[in-house]
Design an enzyme around this catalytic site. Structure first.
Site, PDB file in Angstrom:
ATOM      1  CG  HIS A 169      67.322 166.350  38.056  1.00 22.95           C
ATOM      2  ND1 HIS A 169      66.993 166.978  36.864  1.00 22.95           N
ATOM      3  CD2 HIS A 169      67.144 165.165  37.945  1.00 22.95           C
ATOM      4  CE1 HIS A 169      66.399 165.944  36.206  1.00 22.95           C
ATOM      5  NE2 HIS A 169      66.653 164.827  36.707  1.00 22.95           N
ATOM      6  CB  CYS A 172      73.248 166.325  32.704  1.00 22.17           C
ATOM      7  SG  CYS A 172      73.784 165.406  31.337  1.00 22.17           S
ATOM      8  N   GLY A 173      73.596 164.051  34.630  1.00 22.63           N
ATOM      9  CA  GLY A 173      73.833 162.744  35.332  1.00 22.63           C
ATOM     10  C   GLY A 173      75.148 162.347  34.778  1.00 22.63           C
ATOM     11  CB  THR A 174      75.878 160.268  31.685  1.00 21.31           C
ATOM     12  OG1 THR A 174      75.045 161.141  30.496  1.00 21.31           O
ATOM     13  CG2 THR A 174      75.131 159.241  32.305  1.00 21.31           C
ATOM     14  N   GLY A 175      76.520 163.804  31.674  1.00 25.14           N
ATOM     15  CA  GLY A 175      77.182 164.565  30.872  1.00 25.14           C
ATOM     16  C   GLY A 175      76.730 164.556  29.367  1.00 25.14           C
ATOM     17  CB  ILE A 176      75.262 161.418  27.410  1.00 27.07           C
ATOM     18  CG1 ILE A 176      76.882 160.630  27.508  1.00 27.07           C
ATOM     19  CG2 ILE A 176      74.975 161.342  25.919  1.00 27.07           C
ATOM     20  CD1 ILE A 176      76.474 159.449  28.099  1.00 27.07           C
ATOM     21  N   GLY A 177      73.673 164.020  27.521  1.00 29.32           N
ATOM     22  CA  GLY A 177      72.446 164.821  27.288  1.00 29.32           C
ATOM     23  C   GLY A 177      72.892 166.262  26.894  1.00 29.32           C
ATOM     24  NE  ARG A 203      97.869 167.881  14.099  1.00 27.53           N
ATOM     25  CZ  ARG A 203      98.636 168.276  15.447  1.00 27.53           C
ATOM     26  NH1 ARG A 203      99.425 169.396  15.436  1.00 27.53           N
ATOM     27  NH2 ARG A 203      98.485 167.371  16.368  1.00 27.53           N
TER      28      ARG A 203
END
Lengths: 148, 148
Positions: free
Chosen positions: A12, A68-73, A135
């Protein structure tokens, strides 16, 4: 070709940015697979990371964008899958490097932390920048194993 | 107590920032476990993500900080492990939210993208901000499964 389709998914906190980027992709002639969510009802971001992983696993899409809100989760959840390389980026520089160095197949953005113009530029860099190989391929190969 | 120990690991792109944050942690009285690398020789970031995951799995450290050039590669590699929640952050706001919403146990920074003062503030926010629990715990529980 499904490998040319770009999947989009968000919780959301990313619905508005997902809608904006979907229009951007459609206008540029890309095939788009919208995995939801729609609307403002609270949902769990791991469910949408899973939908993205399954779309890529099954070949319904070759690349994706998660929000998501921060992208972290949603970046943590997506990177559980050994065939996903989900890059949480903050600007066009890290979006470019996620392709050059990490061969990212999923771009991750924060719907409540990144503005629309920056997000558009990040998406463009993600789609247009090739992987450098060399590499960097060795490092990516080390990340292709399932972990417990 | 080992759960109070903070592990640090980086590839060659994060050596300088790791050294700076190590001094910061030691001066603040934290126990520190430095998992390398040292020096400028090119190494592979997944090896250092693995060292971090094993240190946390075995209880040698309770939390950690990972650094590579952008943080992208080492965050992908670390999040392969279902007990790691590695948050790549760009500023103190996302560092704070990574604790409140995601209960991050590993802070990830870009050694070539983030300046020293911002990194110090991110580390402080990571160490001092509690997890909010509630609906966020349900989402974290969904990320605790091994994926293939």
């Amino acid at each position: 070709m499904s490998s040319d389709v770009i999947a989009l998914a968000s919780d959301h906190g990313g619905v508005e940015l997902k809608s904006l980027l979907k229009q951007e992709l459609l206008q540029a002639g890309h095939g788009v697979l919208d995995l939801g969510t729609e609307g403002s009802a609270s949902v769990d971001y791991p469910d949408f990371a899973e939908a993205m992983a399954e779309a890529i696993r099954q070949g319904a899409a070759g690349r994706g964008v998660l929000i998501c809100g921060t992208g972290i989760g949603i970046s943590i959840a997506a990177n559980r899958y050994p065939f996903i390389r989900a890059a949480l980026v903050a600007d066009v520089t890290t979006a470019r490097l996620s392709r050059q160095h990490n061969d990212a197949n999923v771009l991750v953005l924060g719907g409540r932390t990144m503005g629309a113009e920056v997000a558009r530029d990040c998406l463009k860099a993600f789609l247009e920048t090739p992987f450098e190989g060399g590499r960097h391929q060795r490092r990516i190969d080390k990340m292709g194993l399932a972990r417990t």
